[in-house]
Design a protein around this motif. Structure first.
Motif, PDB file in Angstrom:
ATOM      1  N   LEU A 256       2.116   4.024 -11.363  1.00 21.39           N
ATOM      2  CA  LEU A 256       0.710   3.617 -10.518  1.00 21.39           C
ATOM      3  C   LEU A 256      -0.032   2.809 -11.310  1.00 21.39           C
ATOM      4  CD1 LEU A 256       0.241   7.137  -9.205  1.00 21.39           C
ATOM      5  CD2 LEU A 256       0.724   5.135  -7.548  1.00 21.39           C
ATOM      6  N   PHE A 257      -1.060   1.787 -10.739  1.00 22.96           N
ATOM      7  CA  PHE A 257      -1.749   0.948 -11.616  1.00 22.96           C
ATOM      8  C   PHE A 257      -2.809   2.093 -12.289  1.00 22.96           C
ATOM      9  CE2 PHE A 257      -0.219  -2.161  -9.206  1.00 22.96           C
ATOM     10  CZ  PHE A 257       0.066  -3.137  -9.814  1.00 22.96           C
TER      11      PHE A 257
ATOM     12  N   PHE B 192      -5.345   2.142 -14.467  1.00 22.12           N
ATOM     13  CA  PHE B 192      -6.684   1.625 -14.500  1.00 22.12           C
ATOM     14  C   PHE B 192      -7.653   1.911 -13.127  1.00 22.12           C
ATOM     15  CE2 PHE B 192      -5.321  -1.670 -17.566  1.00 22.12           C
ATOM     16  CZ  PHE B 192      -5.955  -1.179 -18.662  1.00 22.12           C
ATOM     17  N   PHE B 193      -6.939   1.924 -12.292  1.00 24.22           N
ATOM     18  CA  PHE B 193      -7.661   1.940 -10.932  1.00 24.22           C
ATOM     19  C   PHE B 193      -7.707   3.296 -10.121  1.00 24.22           C
ATOM     20  CE2 PHE B 193      -5.989  -2.563 -11.437  1.00 24.22           C
ATOM     21  CZ  PHE B 193      -7.397  -3.137 -11.511  1.00 24.22           C
TER      22      PHE B 193
ATOM     23  N   TYR C  76      -7.591   2.903  -4.332  1.00 25.19           N
ATOM     24  CA  TYR C  76      -7.260   1.380  -4.662  1.00 25.19           C
ATOM     25  C   TYR C  76      -5.802   1.423  -4.596  1.00 25.19           C
ATOM     26  CZ  TYR C  76      -6.726  -3.139  -7.190  1.00 25.19           C
ATOM     27  OH  TYR C  76      -6.488  -4.318  -7.566  1.00 25.19           O
TER      28      TYR C  76
ATOM     29  N   LEU D  32      -3.807  -0.935  -1.996  1.00 23.22           N
ATOM     30  CA  LEU D  32      -3.030  -2.174  -2.447  1.00 23.22           C
ATOM     31  C   LEU D  32      -1.595  -2.083  -1.764  1.00 23.22           C
ATOM     32  CD1 LEU D  32      -2.700  -4.715  -4.362  1.00 23.22           C
ATOM     33  CD2 LEU D  32      -1.717  -3.077  -6.059  1.00 23.22           C
ATOM     34  N   PHE D  33      -1.057  -0.986  -2.108  1.00 18.82           N
ATOM     35  CA  PHE D  33       0.466  -0.955  -1.546  1.00 18.82           C
ATOM     36  C   PHE D  33       0.494  -0.744  -0.087  1.00 18.82           C
ATOM     37  CE2 PHE D  33       1.084   0.174  -5.771  1.00 18.82           C
ATOM     38  CZ  PHE D  33       2.170  -0.381  -6.182  1.00 18.82           C
TER      39      PHE D  33
ATOM     40  N   LYS E 166      -9.676   7.491 -11.354  1.00 16.02           N
ATOM     41  CA  LYS E 166      -8.751   6.692 -11.849  1.00 16.02           C
ATOM     42  C   LYS E 166      -7.437   7.699 -12.085  1.00 16.02           C
ATOM     43  CE  LYS E 166     -11.826   3.544 -14.214  1.00 16.02           C
ATOM     44  NZ  LYS E 166     -12.157   2.989 -15.510  1.00 16.02           N
TER      45      LYS E 166
ATOM     46  N   LEU F 246      -3.485 -11.155  -2.374  1.00 13.02           N
ATOM     47  CA  LEU F 246      -3.581  -9.997  -2.797  1.00 13.02           C
ATOM     48  C   LEU F 246      -3.096  -9.750  -4.210  1.00 13.02           C
ATOM     49  CD1 LEU F 246      -2.322  -7.748   0.391  1.00 13.02           C
ATOM     50  CD2 LEU F 246      -4.426  -7.385  -0.864  1.00 13.02           C
TER      51      LEU F 246
ATOM     52  N   LYS G 203     -10.292  -5.303 -16.197  1.00 12.85           N
ATOM     53  CA  LYS G 203     -10.378  -4.174 -16.675  1.00 12.85           C
ATOM     54  C   LYS G 203      -9.768  -3.833 -17.968  1.00 12.85           C
ATOM     55  CE  LYS G 203     -11.424  -1.443 -13.041  1.00 12.85           C
ATOM     56  NZ  LYS G 203     -12.505   0.211 -13.317  1.00 12.85           N
TER      57      LYS G 203
ATOM     58  N   LEU H 115       5.788  -1.040 -12.916  1.00  7.88           N
ATOM     59  CA  LEU H 115       4.828  -1.594 -11.758  1.00  7.88           C
ATOM     60  C   LEU H 115       5.364  -2.598 -11.054  1.00  7.88           C
ATOM     61  CD1 LEU H 115       1.654  -1.304 -13.895  1.00  7.88           C
ATOM     62  CD2 LEU H 115       2.165   0.193 -11.957  1.00  7.88           C
TER      63      LEU H 115
ATOM     64  N   ALA I 165       7.634  -0.935  -8.749  1.00  6.89           N
ATOM     65  CA  ALA I 165       6.797  -0.390  -7.472  1.00  6.89           C
ATOM     66  C   ALA I 165       6.499  -1.485  -6.478  1.00  6.89           C
ATOM     67  CB  ALA I 165       5.570   0.213  -8.239  1.00  6.89           C
TER      68      ALA I 165
ATOM     69  N   THR J 244       7.751  -3.136  -2.018  1.00  5.71           N
ATOM     70  CA  THR J 244       7.026  -3.492  -0.727  1.00  5.71           C
ATOM     71  C   THR J 244       7.688  -4.589  -0.334  1.00  5.71           C
ATOM     72  OG1 THR J 244       5.661  -4.891  -1.719  1.00  5.71           O
ATOM     73  CG2 THR J 244       4.731  -2.488  -1.589  1.00  5.71           C
TER      74      THR J 244
END
Lengths: 227, 341
Positions: free
Chosen positions: A85-86, A88-89, A93, A97-98, A125, B6, B17, B185, B188, B192
């Motif tokens: 997973l991201f 930082f978020f 979120y 996003l997904f 987070k 997106l 970040k 990531l 991941a 989609t």
């Protein structure tokens, strides 16, 4: 058949990878793939999830070839061993996003947050979550587009007893909802009351494929500990 | 298009970040402040500060002329050579007039660097002073007209721009691509229905936005404006496209961030130094055109310093676009092969 796998193979070296393997999966099955480390369990699952490309063979989900990735991913949810997973978020979120990328309405994100008891953590987070919670988010993300097939690679790896039981409860509930589930495990005893079918891989070869009852009566189960 | 936006917004959010944006904005700011310290435009900046040895017997016409030229030469009397050396190192004086051991009876100028603007200024000032004292006419060459216009801030601008473009292309982007691979990531995201090309375009947008933001800030701070604005924008876009695609490709060659940073530096320095230093070395001028960075540096230099236009630089522009397209295709190929994922 929901999944038709024919001569699917990926060889890293003589003993690592997956030798040409064929099997079918019917709708609503809950299959546990067992075997030692390096037996080819994760390789098989990762090929089904398009994470790695096979050396040969074919896979069809509801008649659609795996090579047509963008069509197949809507039908399959993959939950890797390590949550990806991201960090930082926030949880919300990540799910949004997904959901957006899968063209899933955000209402589904709310449903997932509710279903997986993630409401209190929606603004947290991901990097601040425990491994168990991250895994819950990971499973929730895989279910966003409501796939009919779920692939879970070592879903209880690194989880404590309580979280392992919780994960099996979730899998059972998803199976109850009619989903086809394939997962890998090192510990056949733990999943004998969960799986409807057990496949044993050893050194990249499928050496047993049958019901849990047949498996625990067979020599293969004994051999698993002797190898 | 929706997926590209997106993914691009997600990439920009990650850049915010992980402080990449701060780095990108800090560099132009730092460059601007540093150059402002170097490039003094006040009256005092034109005065030559010269050290004279107290124990040395200078010819009277020399000391007289120097004293009379107090508006262009400031004298500091020094006790001994050691004190003079220290003042030179501390940049409190520009040079010391001392006896020339190689030619007794004449003077030598002791400076920090022989090949420097300061040294030229000192020699020019003393030459003018000597001619005035001897009542001779002016030199054959009475002025220097530079092809490259502007002060040191403007003259070094193409180098700073190249440095920023290569920093983002070879260091930041490969690390970000490799991080997405390392943390799975990217895989991941590929769970989609996005297409590989959409992910690649989003990464290109990230690289180009970072580059254009940094360049824009550099221009805003220095208040620089190229004469041929359209040509300049065309080269910045082509350069940012080329080196962003190059960086994405480098990221695909690495399994993790650490190796991406190492590979990035290996590419960064050989692309930066020969191009940026091609003006000071004939050998580098011969080598630099072999590098894609030179195809960006040379036109930027021509547009910013020589008021050049794109008409004479179409080859460089096409080269950058073609190389970027090739890198984009190679990245797509590796992504389809799930290379080192």
């Amino acid at each position: 058949m929901q999944l038709e796998i024919r001569n699917l193979a990926k060889l890293y070296d003589e003993k690592r990878g997956l030798a040409p393997t064929s099997f079918d999966v019917g709708k609503g099955e809950l299959i546990a793939i067992v075997g030692h480390n390096g037996a080819g369990k994760s390789t098989l699952l990762k090929m089904l999830a398009s994470w790695i490309l096979p050396d040969g063979g074919s896979v069809k989900f509801d008649g659609i070839d795996l090579k047509n990735r963008t069509a197949v991913v809507r039908k399959v949810g993959f939950i890797p061993e390590v949550p990806n997973l991201f960090d930082f978020f926030s949880v919300e979120y990540n799910l949004k996003l997904f959901a957006a990328l899968s063209q899933t309405p955000f209402q589904r994100v709310e449903e997932i947050l509710n279903e997986f008891n993630l409401i209190p953590f929606r603004k947290s987070k991901v990097q601040a979550l425990s491994k168990g919670l991250k895994q819950r988010v990971n499973i929730g993300r895989a279910l966003l587009s409501n796939p009919s097939v779920l692939l879970l690679d070592e879903p209880t790896s690194g989880l404590d007893f309580e979280m392992t039981r919780e994960t099996y409860r979730l899998m059972s509930a998803m199976h109850g909802d009619g989903k086809t589930i394939i997962f890998t495990s090192h510990r056949p005893e733990e999943i004998k009351n969960l799986a409807t079918r057990i496949m044993l891989l050893h050194e990249g070869k499928l050496i047993f494929d049958g019901s849990p009852e047949e498996y625990f009566r067979s020599e293969s189960h004994e051999k698993l500990y002797a190898w | 298009m929706r997926n590209i936006l997106l993914l691009a917004f997600n990439d920009l959010a990650i850049a915010l970040k992980n402080k990449t944006f701060i780095l990108i904005l800090f560099i132009p700011l730092f460059v601007f402040v540093s150059l402002n310290l170097i490039d003094r435009t006040d009256a005092g900046a034109n005065i030559v500060k010269i050290g004279l040895m107290q124990g040395y017997a200078y010819a009277p016409e020399i000391t007289r002329s120097i004293s009379a030229a107090e508006k262009i030469i400031a004298v500091t009397w020094i006790q001994n050579e050691n004190e003079g050396m220290q003042l030179l190192k501390d940049r409190k004086i520009d040079g010391i007039l001392t006896g020339n051991e190689a030619a007794p009876g004449s003077l030598a100028l002791l400076v920090l660097k022989k090949e420097s603007l300061h040294t030229i200024a000192i020699v020019q000032s003393f030459s003018a002073l000597q001619k005035a004292a001897e009542g001779r006419g002016p030199d054959w060459i009475t002025g220097i007209i530079s092809l490259h216009q502007g002060d040191i801030q403007r003259q070094t601008l193409p180098t700073w721009i190249l440095m920023l473009v290569l920093l983002i292309g070879f260091i930041i982007l490969p690390a970000q691509v490799a991080e997405e691979k390392e943390k799975k990531l990217l895989l991941a995201l590929l769970q989609t229905p996005i297409h590989e090309v959409q992910w690649l375009i989003a990464k290109l947008i990230l690289g180009m936005v970072l580059i254009i933001s940094a360049v824009l800030l550099l221009h805003l701070l220095g208040n620089f404006g190229p004469v041929h604005l359209f040509d300049y924008i065309a080269f910045i876009i082509a350069g940012s496209f080329c080196f962003s695609a190059y960086g994405i490709f480098l990221g695909f060659l690495c399994r993790n961030q650490a190796s991406a940073r190492t590979l990035g530096v290996i590419f960064y320095l050989p692309h930066l130094l020969p191009s940026a230093m091609s003006d000071v070395s004939q050998k580098l001028t011969a080598v630099a055109p072999l590098l894609p960075s030179y195809q960006l540096y040379k036109p930027l230099q021509a547009i910013l310093l020589e008021d050049g236009s794109m008409a004479s630089m179409s080859f460089d522009w096409i080269y950058l676009v073609l190389l970027g397209s090739l890198m984009f295709y190679l990245s797509y190929f590796l992504m389809k092969r799930r290379w080192l994922m």
